[in-house]
Every structure is written in C-alpha cells, then in structure tokens.
Design a protein around this motif. Structure first.
Motif, PDB file in Angstrom:
ATOM      1  N   GLU A   1      -6.083   1.449   0.902  1.00  0.00           N
ATOM      2  CA  GLU A   1      -5.690   0.056   1.022  1.00  0.00           C
ATOM      3  C   GLU A   1      -6.423  -0.743  -0.044  1.00  0.00           C
ATOM      4  O   GLU A   1      -7.639  -0.627  -0.187  1.00  0.00           O
ATOM      5  CB  GLU A   1      -6.014  -0.484   2.421  1.00  0.00           C
ATOM      6  CG  GLU A   1      -5.249   0.234   3.527  1.00  0.00           C
ATOM      7  CD  GLU A   1      -5.643  -0.232   4.925  1.00  0.00           C
ATOM      8  OE1 GLU A   1      -6.635  -0.984   5.037  1.00  0.00           O
ATOM      9  OE2 GLU A   1      -4.968   0.159   5.890  1.00  0.00           O
ATOM     10  N   SER A   2      -5.683  -1.526  -0.795  1.00  0.00           N
ATOM     11  CA  SER A   2      -6.292  -2.322  -1.847  1.00  0.00           C
ATOM     12  C   SER A   2      -5.574  -3.656  -1.941  1.00  0.00           C
ATOM     13  O   SER A   2      -4.501  -3.837  -1.364  1.00  0.00           O
ATOM     14  CB  SER A   2      -6.206  -1.591  -3.196  1.00  0.00           C
ATOM     15  OG  SER A   2      -4.865  -1.284  -3.509  1.00  0.00           O
TER      16      SER A   2
ATOM     17  N   PRO B   1      -1.353   4.688   4.982  1.00  0.00           N
ATOM     18  CA  PRO B   1      -1.576   4.585   3.530  1.00  0.00           C
ATOM     19  C   PRO B   1      -2.742   5.459   3.089  1.00  0.00           C
ATOM     20  O   PRO B   1      -3.721   5.634   3.826  1.00  0.00           O
ATOM     21  CB  PRO B   1      -1.886   3.096   3.334  1.00  0.00           C
ATOM     22  CG  PRO B   1      -2.408   2.637   4.656  1.00  0.00           C
ATOM     23  CD  PRO B   1      -1.685   3.449   5.692  1.00  0.00           C
TER      24      PRO B   1
ATOM     25  N   HIS C   1      -3.300  -6.375  -3.506  1.00  0.00           N
ATOM     26  CA  HIS C   1      -2.150  -6.393  -4.414  1.00  0.00           C
ATOM     27  C   HIS C   1      -1.802  -7.850  -4.699  1.00  0.00           C
ATOM     28  O   HIS C   1      -1.236  -8.532  -3.852  1.00  0.00           O
ATOM     29  CB  HIS C   1      -0.949  -5.687  -3.788  1.00  0.00           C
ATOM     30  CG  HIS C   1      -1.238  -4.282  -3.338  1.00  0.00           C
ATOM     31  ND1 HIS C   1      -1.083  -3.190  -4.155  1.00  0.00           N
ATOM     32  CD2 HIS C   1      -1.700  -3.805  -2.155  1.00  0.00           C
ATOM     33  CE1 HIS C   1      -1.412  -2.087  -3.491  1.00  0.00           C
ATOM     34  NE2 HIS C   1      -1.793  -2.441  -2.274  1.00  0.00           N
TER      35      HIS C   1
ATOM     36  N   ASP D   1       0.821  -1.216   0.000  1.00  0.00           N
ATOM     37  CA  ASP D   1       0.000   0.000   0.000  1.00  0.00           C
ATOM     38  C   ASP D   1       0.856   1.269   0.000  1.00  0.00           C
ATOM     39  O   ASP D   1       0.437   2.307  -0.509  1.00  0.00           O
ATOM     40  CB  ASP D   1      -0.908   0.039   1.236  1.00  0.00           C
ATOM     41  CG  ASP D   1      -2.007  -1.010   1.200  1.00  0.00           C
ATOM     42  OD1 ASP D   1      -2.419  -1.388   0.083  1.00  0.00           O
ATOM     43  OD2 ASP D   1      -2.429  -1.452   2.281  1.00  0.00           O
TER      44      ASP D   1
END
Length: 406
Positions: free
Chosen positions: A192-193, A189, A195, A126
């Motif tokens: 947030e995703s 961050p 990855h 992130d």
C-alpha cells in the motif's frame, strides 16, 4: 496481454470495489424519494428537521472523507473500509429504531461518518496498474449512478412493503454484506502506498484550493447536490398533495422519468465528446436544470407536466453527474488529481447537507415553490460561473499548418 487490458486481479478488484460502493450508496439513496412523506409520522417533525434528516449524512461525509483516506495510509485500506462500513451499519440501525426525527438525524449523521470513498479509491489504486487505473476508477464511479437509478425506483416500492424503518434495516444488512465482499472478494494488495493521482495528498491542498478552474468545478458539484437534496424535500410531497399521485406509485413514476432522462443523456454526452462540445454541453445542462426546476412548479397541477419537467431535470442532472468527474480529472495534473477529487467529493457531500437544511427551512417558510425557486436561482448562478470556465481539451484539434496551406 495488452497493457490496457485488465488482468484477472484487476477485474476482480474493479467488480468487488464497485459492489461495495453500490451496496453502500443504494442504502443512502433509497431514503431520498420517500423520507419526506414517512417523516410525518415521527415525533417532533418539522420541515426543517425533515431536511436535516435527509441530508445529515452529507455533513459527516464532507468532514470525514479525506481524514478516512489519510488514515487508510497509516492503518491499512481494508481495516479502515471495514470500520467505515460498520459505522454506516450502526447508523442505519439507529435510524431504523428511532421514533423521533432527532433519532433519525443522529442515525444519518452516524451513517455519514463511515466515509470510505477515498480509502476505496486508494485500495483500487494499490490493486491496479497505471495503464488501466482510470478505467477501474470509472467503473467504480459508474456503480454510484447505477445505485442511484435503482434506489429511486426501489425506495418507494420497498417503503410500501416494509416501511422506511425496513429500508434502514436493509441498509444495515447491505453494509455488512459490503464487509463480506471486502474480505472475501477484494484481492489483498502486495503493498500500500500513496497515489497522488487517486487519493488526497496533504501537501497539495494549497495548490488545489488556489486553482480557479478547479474551484468552479467544486462549486458546480456543490450546487448540483444541494439542488438534488432540496428537490427531494419538496417533490415527494408535491407529487402526493398537488398531483394526487399516491406514494405507492412514486417508484413507477421515477422509473419512467429516469428511463426517458437516460435516453436523452446518453446521446447528448456522446455527441458532446465526439464534436468537442464538452463546455457547451455543460453550460446547456446547467441552464436546462434551472428551466426544469421552474417548470416543475409552474406545471404542478398536472402529473404529466410534472413528469415532463422531471425528465428534463434528471436528463440535466445525469449529464452533469457523468461529465463533472471526467472534466475535473482532466483539469487536474497527475500530482494533484487525487487531492482535487477529494476536495470535489467533499464539496458534493457538503452540498447535499446544505440542500437538505436550506430546502427544509424554505419549505417551512413558503412551501415547495420557494424551494424550487431557490434551486433555480442557484442553478442560474452556476451557469454564470461556467462562463469563466476554460476547458482547452474540449476544443477541436487544430489543423496542421501544412494542411492549411494546401
């Protein structure tokens, strides 16, 4: 600024997340070289329960690491990491207060339930750009190796000063310090995703588990950490009872062994990478691991011969520990890399658990020789598995056709 240069936030994230990893792993590793001796004073101790106490954290780590990473996608990275560190600290306190071996096992299981590795890697993703992410991940991984080196030396020294219960108390303090680093030093961050290249993705598990090359790597890290944990069930007792080395000097023994091992490991890895001999280096290190295990037992009467064998053992171990993550990250495509690394890490911790359990049982049945012989056989089996491994990126570059004609 170059796209390949870390900016201030990325540098801060790299250092602070590496510190969290190192603080946590330092506490886990410091127990390895001293617990087999310390446990003799606990109620209800047997070689089997000693092995379980050494390795119990690996069981809960293996089960919970990937779920913790997935929970961090839903509830946020920092809350999940902080919760994991609190669990780790609580387990350390339980182990520190325990007067029975069962109490220590319970504490170690609770320590391992704070399985934050995947969540930490997701937070690192992130906070970094694609162009520098691999470097940041590598620095976090390197902190584990640094913690292991420090722990092997510090564990016996601290055990002589504050006792193993004191080490558990220190481990709890280190975990709480990690929470401080998390909230005071790690940047927040922007978003947030998920990855796919750095954390597990549920949809990708089937693909990863059907890949024969990745499974060979998972089997390799399983065997490597199974062997490491089993060795530390037997070798501390062998050093004390067979060579006569007093426990207070074990730290200096491991310091000398690790310095010599690193002196072998570093040039070996450099030569292997430069000459495209990654696969040959991997096979050679696995074979050296098996030979070193046999040499530890055959030379057990003399401290110098055990020391030499341990240098070879840790040279092979360090080569493999440094090489395997890099190899698996290159074998796995970007869409499955995070999932592949998650399965790989779970295999690592599961191997640690099985090694302690098997090592303790074998020691109870036939002594240190059975433990070391079993480990040598498993290393030989790993060598056979490497014969079917294909690493196309390790082959020398092909000569262009026009150059070949000329």
């Amino acid at each position: 600024m170059s796209r390949s240069t870390l900016n201030s936030q990325e540098r801060r994230a790299s250092l602070s997340l590496a510190a969290i990893f190192a603080l946590r792993m330092l506490g886990l590793f410091m127990i390895l070289p001293v617990f087999a001796i310390y446990a003799e004073g606990l109620q209800g101790v047997t070689p089997v329960t000693v092995g379980l106490a050494i390795s119990a954290y690996g069981f809960s780590q293996a089960i919970l690491q990937i779920p913790f990473g997935l929970l961090s996608d839903r509830f946020g990275r920092k809350p999940v990491i902080a919760f994991g560190l609190l669990l780790f600290a609580a387990g350390s306190v339980v182990a520190a207060l325990a007067t029975t071996i069962e109490g220590v096992i319970a504490g170690r299981l609770l320590q391992g339930s704070g399985a934050i590795a995947a969540a930490v890697m997701a937070l690192a993703a992130d906070l970094t750009r694609d162009t520098v992410r691999t470097r940041v991940m590598a620095s976090i991984g390197a902190s584990i190796g640094f913690a292991f080196l420090i722990a092997l030396v510090a564990g016996p020294l601290l055990a002589g000063w504050v006792g193993v219960s004191g080490i558990f108390w220190l481990t709890a303090v280190l975990a709480l310090a990690g929470i401080g680093v998390l909230y005071l030093a790690v940047p927040a961050p922007v978003r947030e995703s998920v990855h796919a290249e750095s954390e597990p993705v549920p949809a990708m598990f089937g693909k990863v588990l059907r890949d024969g090359q990745l499974l060979r790597m998972d089997a390799g890290i399983f065997i490597l950490h199974m062997v490491l944990t089993a060795v530390f069930v037997a070798v501390p007792l062998l050093l004390r009872d067979t060579t006569g080395l007093v426990p207070s000097h074990h730290g200096l023994f491991y310091l000398g062994v690790m310095v010599c091992a690193i002196a072998i490991m570093v040039p070996a890895i450099i030569v292997g990478e430069r000459r495209g001999l990654v696969l040959q280096l991997l096979r050679g290190a696995v074979l050296l691991l098996a030979v070193a295990l046999l040499l530890i037992w055959s030379g057990r009467e003399a401290l110098w011969s055990v020391a030499l064998a341990m240098v070879l053992f840790f040279a092979a171990f360090n080569i493999l520990e440094a090489s395997l993550p890099a190899i698996i990250s290159r074998l796995a495509g970007p869409s499955v890399k995070g999932t592949a690394m998650g399965v790989y890490s779970s295999s690592h911790f599961l191997g640690a658990f099985v090694g302690g359990a098997a090592g303790g049982w074998l020691y109870s049945q036939a002594g240190a020789g059975a433990v070391l012989g079993f480990c040598a056989i498993m290393a030989a089996l790993w060598f056979v598995l490497t014969l079917g491994l294909e690493l196309p990126f390790s082959k020398p570059a092909a000569v262009p056709e026009e150059q070949a004609i000329s």
